[in-house]
Design an enzyme around this catalytic site. Structure first.
Site, short mmCIF file in Angstrom:
data_model
loop_
_atom_site.label_atom_id
_atom_site.label_comp_id
_atom_site.label_asym_id
_atom_site.label_seq_id
_atom_site.Cartn_x
_atom_site.Cartn_y
_atom_site.Cartn_z
N GLU A 99 0.84 -1.21 0.00
CA GLU A 99 0.00 0.00 0.00
C GLU A 99 0.87 1.26 0.00
OE1 GLU A 99 -2.64 1.13 -0.70
OE2 GLU A 99 -4.30 0.70 0.63
N ASP A 100 0.43 2.27 -0.68
CA ASP A 100 1.16 3.54 -0.64
C ASP A 100 0.98 4.22 0.71
OD1 ASP A 100 -1.52 3.79 -1.38
OD2 ASP A 100 -1.21 5.68 -2.43
N ASP A 103 -4.30 5.26 6.06
CA ASP A 103 -4.87 6.45 6.69
C ASP A 103 -5.78 5.96 7.82
OD1 ASP A 103 -5.84 8.97 7.19
OD2 ASP A 103 -6.66 9.32 5.22
N PHE A 152 -1.49 16.61 4.19
CA PHE A 152 -1.96 16.17 2.88
C PHE A 152 -0.75 15.89 2.00
CE2 PHE A 152 -5.97 16.22 0.37
CZ PHE A 152 -5.44 15.52 -0.71
N ARG A 165 0.46 12.28 -8.99
CA ARG A 165 0.94 10.91 -8.75
C ARG A 165 2.33 10.70 -9.35
NH1 ARG A 165 -3.52 7.72 -7.03
NH2 ARG A 165 -5.51 8.22 -8.01
C1 PRP Z 1 -5.94 5.59 -0.83
C2 PRP Z 1 -4.71 4.75 -0.51
C3 PRP Z 1 -5.27 3.61 0.29
C4 PRP Z 1 -6.45 4.25 1.00
C5 PRP Z 1 -6.06 4.57 2.41
O1 PRP Z 1 -6.53 5.06 -1.96
O2 PRP Z 1 -4.06 4.30 -1.67
O3 PRP Z 1 -5.72 2.55 -0.51
O4 PRP Z 1 -6.77 5.46 0.32
O5 PRP Z 1 -7.12 5.13 3.10
P1 PRP Z 1 -7.77 4.46 4.39
O6 PRP Z 1 -6.65 3.89 5.23
O7 PRP Z 1 -8.45 5.63 5.06
O8 PRP Z 1 -8.74 3.41 3.94
P2 PRP Z 1 -7.67 5.81 -2.77
O9 PRP Z 1 -9.00 5.21 -2.39
O10 PRP Z 1 -7.53 7.30 -2.60
O11 PRP Z 1 -7.37 5.39 -4.27
P3 PRP Z 1 -6.06 5.60 -5.15
O12 PRP Z 1 -5.04 4.58 -4.67
O13 PRP Z 1 -6.53 5.32 -6.54
O14 PRP Z 1 -5.57 7.02 -4.97
#
Ligand code: PRP
Length: 179
Positions: A99-100, A103, A152, A165
């Protein structure tokens, strides 16, 4: 070149690559003699996964999944929908979710439980960034690149409205850009 959207650079590309090298060698030790399946959650994890696997020395496979949470757009609601499912079966496999960012942890909790329910032999989580103070779901990554403050962040896969990105570093977006 001045970047008018940028408050500060949090991690340079060199720091990210160096950390990925450390994470890769840690994973290579854990998965010695195994053939892990590394799953990237689209789209944000792509640059991290691409860098990380260069530093993994054991046999491995990759696959991708796209999940979306329907909420207010800036925070995840915990209602996760599978937009694109995996191509490879996870049954009996040792899974590494890459995971990137974690949160609230809601996305990860749902995905990890799903993979275990599908019969994965093991599921570990490696994340590049961990925003620990925002956690709501009871879940932690097994391996963390960097623990970050509640700012952010953009770049290296992380977006604001699908933008930024492609930045090779991780930066903090200026408040006036999203407020
Ligand atoms: C982001 C990130 C995680 C998630 C984390 O993805 O890549 O998958 O949010 O948030 P959380 O811990 O509150 O669940 P996003 O849904 O923004 O999609 P993306 O990877 O396409 O940017």
């Amino acid at each position: 070149m001045a970047q008018d959207f940028l408050k500060q650079v949090l991690y340079t590309n060199e720091q990210i690559v160096n950390r990925c090298e450390e994470l890769g060698s840690e994973l290579s030790k854990i998965y010695e003699d195994k053939n892990p399946l590394i799953i990237g959650l689209l789209k944000g994890s792509v640059p991290f996964l691409a860098e990380l696997i260069k530093h993994i020395t054991v046999d491995m496979e990759i696959d991708f999944m796209d999940v979306s949470s329907y909420g207010d757009g800036t925070t995840s609601s915990g209602n996760v929908k599978i937009v694109k499912d995996l191509d490879i079966s996870v049954t009996g496999r040792d899974i590494i979710i890459a995971e990137d960012i974690i949160d609230t942890g809601r996305t990860l909790k749902v995905v990890k439980e799903l993979l275990l329910n599908r019969g994965a032999a093991s599921v570990k989580v490696v994340c590049l960034l961990d925003k620990k103070e925002r956690r709501e779901a009871l879940i932690e990554a097994d391996i963390v690149g960097f623990t970050i403050p509640n700012e952010f962040v953009i770049g290296f896969g992380l977006d604001y409205a699908q933008k930024y990105r492609n930045l090779p570093y991780i930066g903090v977006l200026k408040e006036e850009c999203y407020k």
